[in-house]
Scaffold this motif. Structure first.
Motif, PDB file in Angstrom:
ATOM      1  N   GLN A 141      -0.458  -6.871   8.130  1.00  0.00           N
ATOM      2  CA  GLN A 141      -1.658  -6.369   7.383  1.00  0.00           C
ATOM      3  C   GLN A 141      -1.918  -5.176   5.819  1.00  0.00           C
ATOM      4  OE1 GLN A 141      -5.048  -8.264   6.881  1.00  0.00           O
ATOM      5  NE2 GLN A 141      -4.661  -6.610   4.910  1.00  0.00           N
ATOM      6  N   LEU A 186      -9.957  -3.174   4.011  1.00  0.00           N
ATOM      7  CA  LEU A 186      -8.701  -3.747   4.539  1.00  0.00           C
ATOM      8  C   LEU A 186      -9.569  -3.975   5.734  1.00  0.00           C
ATOM      9  CD1 LEU A 186      -5.427  -1.983   4.787  1.00  0.00           C
ATOM     10  CD2 LEU A 186      -6.854  -2.300   7.403  1.00  0.00           C
ATOM     11  N   GLY A 197      -2.132  -3.200   3.237  1.00  0.00           N
ATOM     12  CA  GLY A 197      -2.609  -2.829   1.687  1.00  0.00           C
ATOM     13  C   GLY A 197      -2.565  -1.737   0.604  1.00  0.00           C
ATOM     14  N   TYR A 220      -4.548  -6.913  -0.580  1.00  0.00           N
ATOM     15  CA  TYR A 220      -4.746  -6.896   1.180  1.00  0.00           C
ATOM     16  C   TYR A 220      -4.102  -7.873   1.638  1.00  0.00           C
ATOM     17  CZ  TYR A 220      -8.140  -3.650  -0.286  1.00  0.00           C
ATOM     18  OH  TYR A 220      -9.191  -2.331  -1.092  1.00  0.00           O
ATOM     19  N   GLU A 240     -10.462  -7.564   6.053  1.00  0.00           N
ATOM     20  CA  GLU A 240      -9.974  -8.378   6.193  1.00  0.00           C
ATOM     21  C   GLU A 240      -8.876  -9.101   7.475  1.00  0.00           C
ATOM     22  OE1 GLU A 240      -8.312 -10.362   3.264  1.00  0.00           O
ATOM     23  OE2 GLU A 240     -10.544  -9.749   3.373  1.00  0.00           O
TER      24      GLU A 240
END
Length: 414
Positions: free
Chosen positions: A248, A338, A250, A259, A341
């Motif tokens: 993941q 974030l 950022g 993201y 997500e």
């Protein structure tokens, strides 16, 4: 006779800063230009040698291209110091990199400047240069689609570009032809580069400047990560640790934060969220106040960015004081986005990776929160060290343009 050059380019077209690797040289400039009617006579009468030796900070060009309006331009740092009206990439909802002339003008100019300097070093009598380019660049995942990729690719590959580089009392005519351009989703180049940071990959690399780049970064880019997880991981990790991991990202920039989620070097099209958050928004909130407090008439985002980066600047402490609350607010929004997500994927991520120029200023507001959140969802946090946060994307694109994958794509295109 003209000088023929072949260049490999990794081109990170950021909102605020232009980070571009050409044949292994990393060039960092404000991503701005100023359009002017004519160059001053005083400039055209200067000795060309000192200008050419520091060409990227003294860049004045004339461009003829199918992609942008023919004209005379100051580029990057020289534009910022010229007192002329600056053109930059919009921060916020109007941020469309595909539609921005800044991308094409600054890219052509930096390639032409590199070409002029290199050709003069090789043949001091030559001022006509033909430059052939292979290039990788990227677009935010929120703007990445077939239409945008095709449009951006055509801006470079759709014709021949002619750039005259003015160096005082001498000029260089550079004809630029892009042989192949590959556009990637942002953050994918970062994963590609990180995965290349292994002893085996470095030993098998001999491309222009890439081996030294990889070897230098390999020494300490994972140091903090290894220190954080020394009790969890069996041995110090290298880039191979990231090969099969779901990440993941950022990616915190000037005007946007992206993201995306990747596995290997493939991004998941179901996770292409982006928000209008970044250091540029914090700057916009306080720029007028800062200018009034210092009795400044003209002061751009790029000027303010330089004050923030330069800890010795006389305005640095005052600027940072004003930025504290806006940065805290931006970081809080980024953290929530974030988390959303990650939760959207049912916490199915192995690594949370934070990078981009904005991640440096926001580290104090994000790092500890992300450590705790990572523990809760069973993931590792890789907060890219400040030394690498800005240039990792362009290095990844340079590694990609030198890769067998790029050559296969180029061959298929032809």
């Amino acid at each position: 006779m003209a000088t023929d050059l072949f260049l490999k380019v990794g081109n990170d077209i950021g909102n605020s800063e232009h980070d571009i690797v050409i044949n292994g040289d990393i060039i960092q400039q404000p991503n701005v230009f100023a359009r002017i009617r004519n160059f001053p006579d005083a400039f055209l009468e200067m000795d060309f040698n000192p200008i050419l030796s520091d060409i990227h900070n003294n860049l004045a060009v004339s461009i003829s291209s199918h992609s942008v309006e023919t004209g005379n331009y100051y580029i990057g740092e020289y534009a910022c110091n010229s007192g002329q009206r600056l053109h930059n990439i919009e921060v916020g909802a109007d941020n469309s990199k595909v539609d921005s002339d800044v991308i094409v003008i600054c890219t052509l100019s930096q390639i032409a400047a590199f070409s002029a300097k290199k050709a003069y070093q090789e043949n001091k009598k030559e001022s006509q240069i033909n430059t052939f380019v292979d290039m990788t660049t990227s677009l935010p995942v929120t703007q990445y689609n077939k239409k945008s990729v095709a449009s951006l690719t055509d801006k470079f590959m759709g014709g021949t570009h002619i750039v005259k580089v003015f160096c005082g009392n001498r000029s260089f005519d550079v004809t630029i032809k892009f042989e192949f351009v590959r556009v990637l989703p942002e953050s994918v180049p970062i994963v590609f580069y990180i995965q290349s940071l292994t002893n085996a990959a470095i030993e098998n690399t001999d491309e222009l400047g890439l081996k030294a780049m990889l070897d230098n970064d390999f020494k300490d880019i994972f140091k903090e990560f290894n220190d954080l997880y020394k009790d969890t991981l069996p041995s110090p990790i290298d880039g191979s640790f990231f090969i099969d991991k779901k990440i993941q990202h950022g990616s915190i920039g000037e005007g946007t934060t992206e993201y995306p989620q990747t596995k290997g070097i493939v991004f998941d099209p179901n996770f292409i969220h982006g928000t209008n958050n970044g250091v540029g928004h914090a700057t916009k909130d306080i720029l007028d106040t800062f200018m009034k407090s210092k009795s400044l008439i003209k002061f751009s985002r790029q000027d303010f960015s330089k004050v923030i980066k330069d800890t010795k600047h006389k305005y640095h402490e005052d600027a940072m004081d004003l930025m504290e609350i806006p940065l805290e607010n931006q970081a809080a929004e980024i953290f929530e986005n974030l988390k959303d997500e990650v939760r959207k994927s049912n916490n199915d991520v192995d690594i949370i990776s934070i990078h981009g120029g904005g991640s440096i200023l926001m580290r104090g507001y994000l790092f500890e929160k992300l450590i705790e959140f990572s523990k809760k969802v069973g993931a590792y946090l890789f907060y890219v060290p400040q030394k690498y946060a800005v240039t990792l994307e362009c290095k990844g694109m340079y590694a990609f343009v030198n890769s067998p994958i790029f050559q296969q794509l180029k061959k298929k295109h032809k």
